[in-house]
Design an enzyme around this catalytic site. Sequence first.
Site, short mmCIF file in Angstrom:
data_model
loop_
_atom_site.label_atom_id
_atom_site.label_comp_id
_atom_site.label_asym_id
_atom_site.label_seq_id
_atom_site.Cartn_x
_atom_site.Cartn_y
_atom_site.Cartn_z
N TRP A 1 0.87 -1.18 0.00
CA TRP A 1 0.00 0.00 0.00
C TRP A 1 0.90 1.22 0.00
O TRP A 1 1.87 1.28 0.77
CB TRP A 1 -0.90 0.05 1.24
N GLU B 1 -2.89 -2.80 -2.71
CA GLU B 1 -4.05 -2.29 -1.99
C GLU B 1 -4.41 -0.89 -2.45
O GLU B 1 -3.63 0.05 -2.31
CB GLU B 1 -3.76 -2.27 -0.49
N LYS C 1 -6.84 2.66 -2.68
CA LYS C 1 -7.48 3.56 -1.72
C LYS C 1 -8.11 4.70 -2.51
O LYS C 1 -7.72 4.99 -3.65
CB LYS C 1 -6.42 4.10 -0.74
N ASP D 1 -9.69 -3.13 0.75
CA ASP D 1 -9.84 -2.69 2.15
C ASP D 1 -11.23 -2.07 2.27
O ASP D 1 -11.58 -1.15 1.50
CB ASP D 1 -8.74 -1.65 2.46
N HIS E 1 -11.80 1.66 2.04
CA HIS E 1 -11.13 2.41 0.98
C HIS E 1 -11.99 2.72 -0.23
O HIS E 1 -11.49 2.89 -1.34
CB HIS E 1 -9.88 1.65 0.53
N HIS F 1 -8.68 -6.52 3.55
CA HIS F 1 -8.51 -5.87 4.84
C HIS F 1 -9.92 -5.54 5.31
O HIS F 1 -10.59 -4.68 4.72
CB HIS F 1 -7.70 -4.58 4.72
N ASP G 1 -12.12 6.70 6.13
CA ASP G 1 -11.34 5.49 6.36
C ASP G 1 -10.71 5.59 7.75
O ASP G 1 -9.52 5.80 7.90
CB ASP G 1 -10.24 5.38 5.30
N ASP H 1 -10.75 3.42 10.20
CA ASP H 1 -10.21 2.20 10.78
C ASP H 1 -10.70 1.92 12.19
O ASP H 1 -9.89 1.78 13.12
CB ASP H 1 -8.68 2.27 10.74
N ASP I 1 -7.76 -4.82 9.57
CA ASP I 1 -6.95 -3.61 9.54
C ASP I 1 -7.71 -2.50 10.27
O ASP I 1 -8.66 -1.93 9.72
CB ASP I 1 -6.67 -3.19 8.09
C1 LIG Z 1 -0.97 -0.02 8.16
C2 LIG Z 1 -1.61 -0.49 6.88
O1 LIG Z 1 -0.65 -0.72 5.89
C3 LIG Z 1 -2.60 0.52 6.39
O2 LIG Z 1 -3.68 0.56 7.30
C4 LIG Z 1 -3.14 0.22 4.98
O3 LIG Z 1 -3.48 -1.15 4.86
C5 LIG Z 1 -4.35 1.06 4.80
O4 LIG Z 1 -5.46 0.56 4.81
C6 LIG Z 1 -4.16 2.52 4.68
O5 LIG Z 1 -5.38 3.20 4.69
MN LIG Z 2 -5.70 -1.56 4.77
#
Ligand SMILES: C[C@H](O)[C@H](O)[C@@H](O)C(=O)CO
Ligand SMILES: [Mn+2]
Length: 416
Positions: free
Chosen positions: A183, A224, A226, A257, A260, A284, A292, A294, A323
Amino acid sequence: MTIKERYEAAKESYKGIGVDTDAAISALKAIPISMHCWQGDDVTGFDGAGALSGGIQTTGNYPGRARNPQELMADMDQALNLIPGKHRINLHASYAIFEEGEWADRDKLEPKHFKKWVEFAKERGIGIDFNPTLFSHANAEHATLSSEDPKIRSFWIDHVKACIRISEYLATEQGTPCTMNIWIPDGFKDIPADRTSPRARLKDSLDQILSMEYDKTKVLVAVESKVFGIGMESCTVGSHEFYMNYASKNDILCLLDSGHYHPTEVVSDKISSMLLFFDKVALHVTRPVRWDSDHVVLFDDETKEIAKEIIRGGSDRVLLALDFFDASINRISAWVVGMRNMQKALLNALLLPNEKLAELQNTRSFTELMMLQEELKLYPIGDVWNYFCELNGVPAKEDWFKTVAAYEKDVLLNRK
Ligand SMILES: C[C@H](O)[C@H](O)[C@@H](O)C(=O)CO
Ligand SMILES: [Mn+2]
């Protein structure tokens, strides 16, 4: 009634709709989830190469963050001991463990820098997945694999190549393939004048990286995408279209993800399409709130839908990882809640009469389909889950929390 007695009663309920609960809990036990190390220390890492950057952010300042490999491993142990089944751990390159007086920059990392992680994983019979770290570093201030500066691009190309060698070492040591997920944070805060050139440079960087010799049965490279980052709100170079095309044409994996995509887009609806064109898909699973952000994975509708697509598409074709990085609560509880919720969602999908539901759809019996899907929501999944926990030697229900609370009082709060 005991947990076993309640399970036997639930088993009869599910038998009535043609679902074998013994088969469901056996299938669940066979699905490993890759638990991300970075929830334990707010994505800080050990190489001291820079504060968290790249348009991602942890929020909160809950006491007890892991500050070094020993603390992080101890905290991961605490969590893994409360999660039923055998799983995997997911490392970032920034979690390299150096010998006293040793240090290596990201482009010079070697397998030996992850030897202690291999020992940790081997002792627990678990596998390791890996991620190059193209953020939290001076060379990531502007861009990385798409940088207009050839020196910067070369540094990060060398870093990812080093990570492929490390991933190959991890796979050899553990005897299972290592998913290596790339990523990059590259993007633009405001409206770019040239979207093509950075993407062309990213493509060239990835071509250079993938031109190296490596065992493709051992290292499963993923990319990955985004849609935005903090400070990269207008354009991210590694968009979904870019990576889906790149992965398809270069026989690597696309990683989706669930945080994303645009707020009304759902990853659950993408999995079946991906599996029609790719052998495998990487995930993820997270929980975006407004952006995003998380958040810890909950047992919510989208997580349940993602799990249904994993089970219906074939869980052996999905490389499942979580994640999220919530610094506002006990970080071990965050891992345990997130991992157990992902398992509950998978169990929920395994306990559905999926063939019957599909048949109702295919005969356009949507009235009965709606009725049945809604009534199934109140079938006794909890009694099956608690028995699964008991079978796997971990506390059922909320009984695990007292262990985390005691660890917080005895250990975490002493990390001043
Ligand atoms: C830490 C990870 O690499 C990161 O969360 C990545 O996977 C991501 O989702 C960034 O938005
Ligand atoms: Mn991620």
